[in-house]
Design a protein around this motif. Structure first.
Motif, PDB file in Angstrom:
ATOM      1  N   PHE A  78       0.818  -1.204   0.000  1.00 43.27           N
ATOM      2  CA  PHE A  78       0.000   0.000   0.000  1.00 43.27           C
ATOM      3  C   PHE A  78       0.854   1.257   0.000  1.00 43.27           C
ATOM      4  CE2 PHE A  78      -2.761  -3.237   1.858  1.00 43.27           C
ATOM      5  CZ  PHE A  78      -3.849  -3.135   1.011  1.00 43.27           C
ATOM      6  N   ASP A  79       1.741   1.356  -0.975  1.00 41.69           N
ATOM      7  CA  ASP A  79       2.501   2.593  -1.132  1.00 41.69           C
ATOM      8  C   ASP A  79       2.319   3.072  -2.574  1.00 41.69           C
ATOM      9  OD1 ASP A  79       4.098   0.915  -2.630  1.00 41.69           O
ATOM     10  OD2 ASP A  79       5.733   0.874  -1.210  1.00 41.69           O
ATOM     11  N   ASP A  80       2.980   4.134  -2.920  1.00 41.31           N
ATOM     12  CA  ASP A  80       2.782   4.715  -4.244  1.00 41.31           C
ATOM     13  C   ASP A  80       3.760   4.195  -5.290  1.00 41.31           C
ATOM     14  OD1 ASP A  80       0.642   6.229  -3.424  1.00 41.31           O
ATOM     15  OD2 ASP A  80       1.882   7.927  -2.828  1.00 41.31           O
ATOM     16  N   SER A  81       4.423   3.085  -5.028  1.00 42.20           N
ATOM     17  CA  SER A  81       5.376   2.551  -5.998  1.00 42.20           C
ATOM     18  C   SER A  81       4.638   1.774  -7.092  1.00 42.20           C
ATOM     19  CB  SER A  81       6.399   1.643  -5.313  1.00 42.20           C
ATOM     20  OG  SER A  81       5.801   0.419  -4.954  1.00 42.20           O
ATOM     21  N   ASP A  82       5.371   1.427  -8.137  1.00 43.84           N
ATOM     22  CA  ASP A  82       4.794   0.643  -9.229  1.00 43.84           C
ATOM     23  C   ASP A  82       4.554  -0.809  -8.828  1.00 43.84           C
ATOM     24  OD1 ASP A  82       4.772   2.830 -10.907  1.00 43.84           O
ATOM     25  OD2 ASP A  82       6.679   2.341 -11.854  1.00 43.84           O
TER      26      ASP A  82
END
Length: 83
Positions: free
Chosen positions: A12-16
């Protein structure tokens, strides 16, 4: 080959990289660290370097099962999170 289990760990992070999966084949062999990645044209499944499917048919089957499990995990979260 029969895929008998898939476990999804959502990130749940903004990485790909959206999730890490483990897949069990024939209740006898497990592959860990399968990545679900957001690519330019949608979600992509990336196998760990030590485990590669031999044919494009097997690669497609694995990708379909992993992505279906990932989408199911996302849907389960949508039902359990109050907005």
């Amino acid at each position: 080959m029969r895929i008998t289990d898939v476990q999804i760990r959502k990130l749940f992070d903004d990485s790909d990289m959206k999730a890490i999966a483990s897949m069990t084949i024939d209740d006898m062999f497990v592959i860990h660290d399968i990545k679900v990645i957001e690519g330019e044209s949608g979600l992509v499944v990336s196998m760990p370097a030590i485990a590669q499917p031999i044919s494009t048919q097997v690669k497609s089957t694995i990708a379909e099962v992993i992505l279906r499990s990932y989408q199911g995990a996302l849907a389960d979260d949508d039902l359990s999170i109050e907005q």
